[in-house]
Design an enzyme around this catalytic site. Sequence first.
Site, PDB file in Angstrom:
ATOM      1  CB  SER A 128      -0.892   0.011   1.247  1.00  0.00           C
ATOM      2  OG  SER A 128      -1.365   1.313   1.509  1.00  0.00           O
ATOM      3  CD  GLN A 150      -3.281   1.386  -2.579  1.00  0.00           C
ATOM      4  OE1 GLN A 150      -2.599   1.253  -1.575  1.00  0.00           O
ATOM      5  NE2 GLN A 150      -3.903   2.522  -2.878  1.00  0.00           N
ATOM      6  CE1 TYR A 152      -6.257   4.893  -1.573  1.00  0.00           C
ATOM      7  CE2 TYR A 152      -4.613   4.435   0.102  1.00  0.00           C
ATOM      8  CZ  TYR A 152      -5.886   4.273  -0.407  1.00  0.00           C
ATOM      9  OH  TYR A 152      -6.782   3.480   0.245  1.00  0.00           O
ATOM     10  CB  THR A 178      -7.008   2.578  -4.385  1.00  0.00           C
ATOM     11  OG1 THR A 178      -6.384   1.312  -4.198  1.00  0.00           O
ATOM     12  CG2 THR A 178      -8.277   2.641  -3.542  1.00  0.00           C
ATOM     13  NE  ARG A 187     -12.603   4.929   6.521  1.00  0.00           N
ATOM     14  CZ  ARG A 187     -11.446   4.508   6.015  1.00  0.00           C
ATOM     15  NH1 ARG A 187     -10.381   4.399   6.797  1.00  0.00           N
ATOM     16  NH2 ARG A 187     -11.347   4.188   4.748  1.00  0.00           N
ATOM     17  CE  LYS A 251      -8.378  -2.574  -2.966  1.00  0.00           C
ATOM     18  NZ  LYS A 251      -8.703  -1.559  -1.968  1.00  0.00           N
ATOM     19  CG  HIS A 275     -11.671   0.968   0.588  1.00  0.00           C
ATOM     20  ND1 HIS A 275     -10.752   1.416  -0.326  1.00  0.00           N
ATOM     21  CD2 HIS A 275     -11.052   1.067   1.782  1.00  0.00           C
ATOM     22  CE1 HIS A 275      -9.638   1.781   0.300  1.00  0.00           C
ATOM     23  NE2 HIS A 275      -9.797   1.569   1.581  1.00  0.00           N
ATOM     24  NE  ARG A 278     -10.831   0.477   5.961  1.00  0.00           N
ATOM     25  CZ  ARG A 278     -10.528   0.483   7.242  1.00  0.00           C
ATOM     26  NH1 ARG A 278     -11.199  -0.316   8.068  1.00  0.00           N
ATOM     27  NH2 ARG A 278      -9.575   1.258   7.722  1.00  0.00           N
ATOM     28  CG  ASP A 306     -11.217  -5.872  -2.078  1.00  0.00           C
ATOM     29  OD1 ASP A 306     -12.265  -5.213  -1.929  1.00  0.00           O
ATOM     30  OD2 ASP A 306     -10.094  -5.339  -2.171  1.00  0.00           O
ATOM     31  N   GLY A 308     -15.402  -8.510   1.960  1.00  0.00           N
ATOM     32  CA  GLY A 308     -16.251  -9.464   2.657  1.00  0.00           C
ATOM     33  C   GLY A 308     -15.808 -10.910   2.569  1.00  0.00           C
ATOM     34  CB  VAL A 309     -13.070 -12.721   0.808  1.00  0.00           C
ATOM     35  CG1 VAL A 309     -12.471 -14.124   0.874  1.00  0.00           C
ATOM     36  CG2 VAL A 309     -13.582 -12.402  -0.592  1.00  0.00           C
ATOM     37  NE  ARG A 310     -14.461 -10.573   7.217  1.00  0.00           N
ATOM     38  CZ  ARG A 310     -14.113  -9.648   6.309  1.00  0.00           C
ATOM     39  NH1 ARG A 310     -13.531 -10.022   5.167  1.00  0.00           N
ATOM     40  NH2 ARG A 310     -14.333  -8.375   6.523  1.00  0.00           N
ATOM     41  NE  ARG A 330     -12.678  -4.042   8.286  1.00  0.00           N
ATOM     42  CZ  ARG A 330     -13.447  -3.705   7.248  1.00  0.00           C
ATOM     43  NH1 ARG A 330     -13.717  -4.593   6.303  1.00  0.00           N
ATOM     44  NH2 ARG A 330     -13.933  -2.489   7.159  1.00  0.00           N
TER      45      ARG A 330
END
Length: 377
Positions: A128, A150, A152, A178, A187, A251, A275, A278, A306, A308-310, A330
């Site tokens: 990142s 990645q 920014y 991104t 947030r 992304k 994201h 977020r 990507d 929510g992949v757990r 995460r």
Amino acid sequence: MNAGDHQLGIYLAGMLEGRTPELTTDLAALENAARKVLSPEALGYIVPSAGSGSTARANLEAFERRRIVPRMLRGVERQRDLSCEVLGTRMPAPVLVAPMGVQTLAHEEGELATVRAAAAVGVPYVHSTAAAHDFEQVAAAGGDAPRWYQLYYPTDRDVCVSFLRRARATGHSVLVVTLDTTLLGWRPADLDRGYLPFLAGTGIANYLSAPSFAGVDNPVTHWAGMFPNPGLSWDDLPFLRDHWDGPIVLKGIMSTEDARLAAEHGMDGIVVSNHGGRQVDGALAALDALPGIAEAVGDRLTVLFDSGVRTGADVVKALALGAKAVLVGRPVLYGLALGGQAGVEHVLRCLLGELDITLALSGYSAPGELGPGALAG
Ligand SMILES: Cc1cc2nc3c(=O)[nH]c(=O)nc-3n(C[C@H](O)[C@H](O)[C@H](O)COP(=O)(O)O)c2cc1C
Ligand SMILES: O=C(O)C(=O)c1ccccc1
């Protein structure tokens, strides 16, 4: 990793040896374990999402709603091979570590532990722009294992070019740009606490060694002048092509219209992503955006996913809906918080192991065999 490594029995024996009980193999339960070890600031930054959290919940609910239809007697290979090649990168399974900044919040070794773990498992690591360790440190820790970068996209073009140059010089093969974070989302957990890692100087390591930072009095203020970039437009993409000779992936694509524009602008790939919920609270679940986008552009560029992949089953669902590979966010940081490098290795090995077993028990020998017919409805 060879597919044989995660044959039940052999694989579990290796994994359980020396493992701390908090590092559960129930990947969906890792968040609760991590909550107990994260500092209040780290917990507030990493775990929650934008606004009321409705998009983050929708991401998980969309996976919950889709169901796999297991097929029987299909002669599944005993030694399965999950390996694939994505944008010129070989990987042991269609899984990458998502780009995540400020990883020292989760563990003092931060990105260095994560990149070492990714290298040990062979899973590509995406560095990142907002990392707490810079290109050179991450490359030294990660060695020859596959790494992407990645971006920014900063308002300062000289800084942008210096990032691209350093990323190339330190062995990053694919550029991920991104688009959904030209400003940080609303947030509440951070706002209520009055905490942002950057204001404390964490997560600007790559910037500090960029040319325009030399000799500035206040690097954080200087950073604040170039990170927010809401004026970014499709016209800014050719500049990247001029300064990056490898594949470029966008992304944060969530609409078929933007996916088509990405293809028309000659991009090599997209990550369908919100994201992890977020950024835009109220946005649709990323998994719900995926099938329409894959249908519209899947033959013109590489569609990644990507948000929510757990679990291994989640990977199966995203692949069935058209993703060529998924990025996991995460859960990697939860593993990092719970066990440093070993914790991240645990998470990645579990994810690959569960993916392999779920595929096999559903009647598939390889990820490429999956399609919408693998799911109900
Ligand atoms: C703490 C944290 C930091 C992140 N930093 C970045 C980043 O620097 N660049 C980026 O493109 N995405 C960043 N992301 C988003 C991830 O790349 C990814 O899109 C998201 O985490 C996927 O959702 P998941 O956490 O549900 O897997 C970050 C996510 C988290 C949780
Ligand atoms: O927190 C994030 O989701 C994120 O993408 C980010 C943005 C800037 C710096 C660090 C992380």
